[in-house]
Scaffold this active site. Structure first.
Site: not given
Ligand code: UT7
Length: 336
Positions: A116, A256, A286
């Protein structure tokens, strides 16, 4: 003649027509429009549906848009750099194909790969060739067909990324406009958190790797988020401090587009009001290498000569950094 600086003198962009909305994703994986919107800021992303078209198609379209808007004669381009995480082919430079297709017949070309941060690091590379006096016209393209490396049954990744491309032309400037300063970093300990495991020399493609879905993007979102928030904010603050820029001096943050929450944290650290923060993650998601030039493409009309722009990016590797650039022209550069 004064010192040569490297200015952006034209911008182009392209996104495919097909819109993959959050509502559509609700029918594909266990997710909701509400979750995606509040956790990422994304509403829809563009997808290149044609199976026989790769990243070069997007890159060529963006370059052609730049060429027609700026009346550039492509035979005058000295160098074409394509930043991409999704090259057409593992071997054979995507840039060489793009350069030939757009009529850059006198140019040499190469790809760069810093995930990225591709476009940000590409800006540094392109500018260095201009500042040295070696070349006069360097075309930098950021392009990715992210849909080619996504598992559309995996909700943690398929909701984030989209396809697109953006292009800028770097030329010499004698008024002190263009790239002013850069702070670029990398840390290889981060590669465990964001990667495609197979298809490279470490784990060549096999029946096993296909079966185990090792050719798709894997991301430990939470860990990447943590690093991205602190590092992107740190480098943006650092570049302001080093150049004695206050929040009043900064006209635009060009961040970004990985997650709206990461962008908001960076803007907060810079004490920058939201009206100065370029955003289009809601429309495109993204697009990896294309986020920064697509922001320039969308906001070009609002930019004025002399504006102070701070770019910031964070990506796989890890790679990240910030660039301070003075904009070199007013509005759309259609009749240059
Ligand atoms: O561009 C390159 C660099 N990349 C980035 O900068 C991305 C950085 N990361 C992020 O933007 C975020 O971490 C994500 C958008 C990928 C995920 O968001 P988050 O708030 O960090 O969610 P999480 O991974 O902590 O997951 C929270 C909950 C989980 O459920 P439990 O374990 O709490 O029951 C996930 O399973 O949300 C769940 N979850 C979803 N729920 C509905 C994960 N993806 C989804 C989804 N829809 N698509």
């Amino acid at each position: 003649m004064g010192r040569i600086t490297a200015a952006i003198t034209a911008v182009g962009g392209y996104v495919p027509d097909f819109r993959l909305t959050n509502k559509m994703l609700e029918t594909m994986v266990d997710t909701t429009d509400e979750w995606i919107t509040t956790r990422t800021g994304i509403k829809e992303r563009r997808i290149l549906k044609d199976k026989d078209k790769g990243t070069s198609f997007l890159a060529i379209k963006a370059a052609e848009n730049l060429i027609s808007k700026s009346n550039l004669d492509p035979s005058e381009i000295d160098l074409v750099i394509v930043g991409t995480a999704t090259p057409d082919l593992p071997v054979a430079s995507t840039s060489a194909y793009v350069a030939s297709q757009i009529g850059a017949v006198n140019a040499f070309s190469f790809d760069i790969q810093a995930a990225c941060s591709n476009f940000l690091f590409g800006m540094s590379t392109a500018a260095s060739y201009i500042e040295s006096g070696r070349y006069k016209k360097v075309l930098l393209i950021g392009a990715d067909k992210m849909s080619s490396i996504l598992d559309y049954t995996e909700r943690t990744t398929c909701i984030i990324f989209g396809d697109g491309a953006g292009a800028v032309l770097f030329e010499p400037n004698y008024e002190g406009l263009g790239l002013q300063d850069e702070y670029l970093r990398s840390d290889g300990r981060g590669r465990e958190f964001l990667k495609i495991e197979a298809g490279g020399s470490l784990m060549p493609a096999s029946e096993e790797t296909v079966k185990n879905k090792k050719h798709y993007v894997y991301q430990d979102g939470k860990s990447v988020f943590k690093f991205a928030v602190s590092n992107m904010a740190d480098v943006a603050a650092k570049i302001m401090e080093r150049n004695n820029l206050t929040h009043d001096d900064v006209d635009w943050l060009i961040p970004h587009q990985a997650n709206k929450r990461i962008v908001d944290a960076t803007a907060k650290r810079m004490d920058l009001e939201s009206s100065k923060v370029m955003m289009n993650i809601d429309k495109y998601g993204n697009t990896t290498s294309a986020t920064l030039p697509l922001l320039l493409f969308d906001y070009e009309k609002k930019l004025k000569k002399g504006d102070n722009l701070v770019f910031a990016a964070f990506g796989g590797g890890f790679t990240w950094g910030s660039i301070y650039l003075k904009w070199a022209y007013n509005g759309n550069n259609e009749s240059k």
